[in-house]
Design a protein around this motif. Sequence first.
Motif, PDB file in Angstrom:
ATOM      1  N   VAL A  50       0.788  -1.304  -0.070  1.00  0.00           N
ATOM      2  CA  VAL A  50       0.108  -0.182  -0.171  1.00  0.00           C
ATOM      3  C   VAL A  50       1.004   0.715  -0.350  1.00  0.00           C
ATOM      4  N   PRO A  51       0.456   2.188  -0.367  1.00  0.00           N
ATOM      5  CA  PRO A  51       1.549   3.179  -0.141  1.00  0.00           C
ATOM      6  C   PRO A  51       1.614   4.309   0.401  1.00  0.00           C
ATOM      7  N   ASN A  52       0.798   3.969   1.568  1.00  0.00           N
ATOM      8  CA  ASN A  52       0.421   4.964   3.109  1.00  0.00           C
ATOM      9  C   ASN A  52      -0.745   4.153   4.155  1.00  0.00           C
ATOM     10  N   SER A  53       0.722   3.747   4.186  1.00  0.00           N
ATOM     11  CA  SER A  53      -0.100   2.428   5.670  1.00  0.00           C
ATOM     12  C   SER A  53      -0.702   3.395   6.518  1.00  0.00           C
ATOM     13  N   ALA A  54      -1.172   5.210   7.032  1.00  0.00           N
ATOM     14  CA  ALA A  54      -1.355   5.883   7.521  1.00  0.00           C
ATOM     15  C   ALA A  54      -3.444   5.669   7.491  1.00  0.00           C
TER      16      ALA A  54
END
Length: 327
Positions: free
Chosen positions: A71-75
Motif C-alpha cells: 500500500v502507498p500509505n499505512s496511515a
Amino acid sequence: MGDKKNYSIKEIARIADVSPATVSRVMNKTTYVDDDKKSRVLAAIEQTSYVPNKVARSLFKKSSNIIGFIVPNSANPFFTEIGRYMEQVAFERGYHVIFCNSSDDLDKENEYARNLISMNTDGIVLITNNTKARQEITVPVITIDREFEYENDFLSVSSDHYLGGKLAVEHLYQKGCRRIAYVGGIDRLSSAALRHRAYMDFCKEHGLENITIDCQFDFNDGLEKTEYLLEHYSEIDGIIAANDIVALAVYKVLRRHEIDVPKQVKLIGYDNIRESSRVTPALTTIAQPIQEIAEITANNIIDIIEGKEIEFRKVVLSVKLIERETT
C-alpha cells in the motif's frame, strides 16, 4: 525448564519408523499413505510438537502460502481496513498476508515486490499511486482501487468512483448548496479523476461554479488546502472532501474559523472508514464496500494461485451515500 528441541523431518521419520518422504506426504497430503504409517507419523508429530520449517518448505515447494499486500500509505485507514478483511479470508484458506508500506515511493514499492517474489510469495495485492510505472511482477497480481495508465493484464477490484462523485455533489445540491467546493485529487489517480469528473459534469449541467482545490489524500494537506479555500472562496456552502481523513481536516479548520457545520457549510467525505461514524458530528460520506473489496480480492488471488478459474478480470462494485450529521 530446558530449551525446547527443534526436531528435523528426519528425526520425525526415525521416531515413526518411516521414511522422510512418508512424513512429507502426510504433512503435505500429496499422495495416499496407509493408515498405520499415517497414524505413526501423526503420533510422532504430536509427541515432539514438531513445527515444520516454513522457509525451507517454501524453497523446496517454490511456494510459501504468503500473499504480499503493498500500500502507498499505512496511515490511511481505508488501506488498513482492506488489509484486515483480506487477512481474515486468507487465514481461513490457509494463507498469511504480509503488509508492506511503500510510503508512495516507487523505488521502495519495487523493492518490496522483488523481496516478496524472492521469498516465494504466491501472489501480490497492490495499491499504488504510481499508475504510470510499469510493474515487473512475476507472480499473480491483483490491483485495488485504481487503474494503470498502460495496457496490462492485471486483475483489478475497485468501486464505481464516478457514481461516488455524482452521489456526493447531488446530495449537497439537494440540501440547498449552490457554492460547492471539491477538495480532492484531480487527475493523478484514476479513482480521483473519476470522482472529480462527476463533480465537474454536475456543475456544468446545473450552471454551478467549478471550485476545485487540488488536495492529497492526507490530513495535513487537508488542513492546508481548506485554509486556502476559505481565504479565496469565503461564500462556499458545501464541501466534497477527497476522503474521510481529509473531511476530518476540513471540519477542524471550519471549527477553527467558527463556521457551523452543517448550518453554514455542509460537508461530505468518501470511503466510510470506521472513524467517520465515531466523530462528532458524525460524518456524511460515500461508502465504498471495503469488506467486499477485500474479500473478493483475497478469494480471487488465492483462486488464481491454486489454479482455479475466475469469472471476471475487472470487478467494479457500487457505492452508496451514508447521510449523517454533517449535511
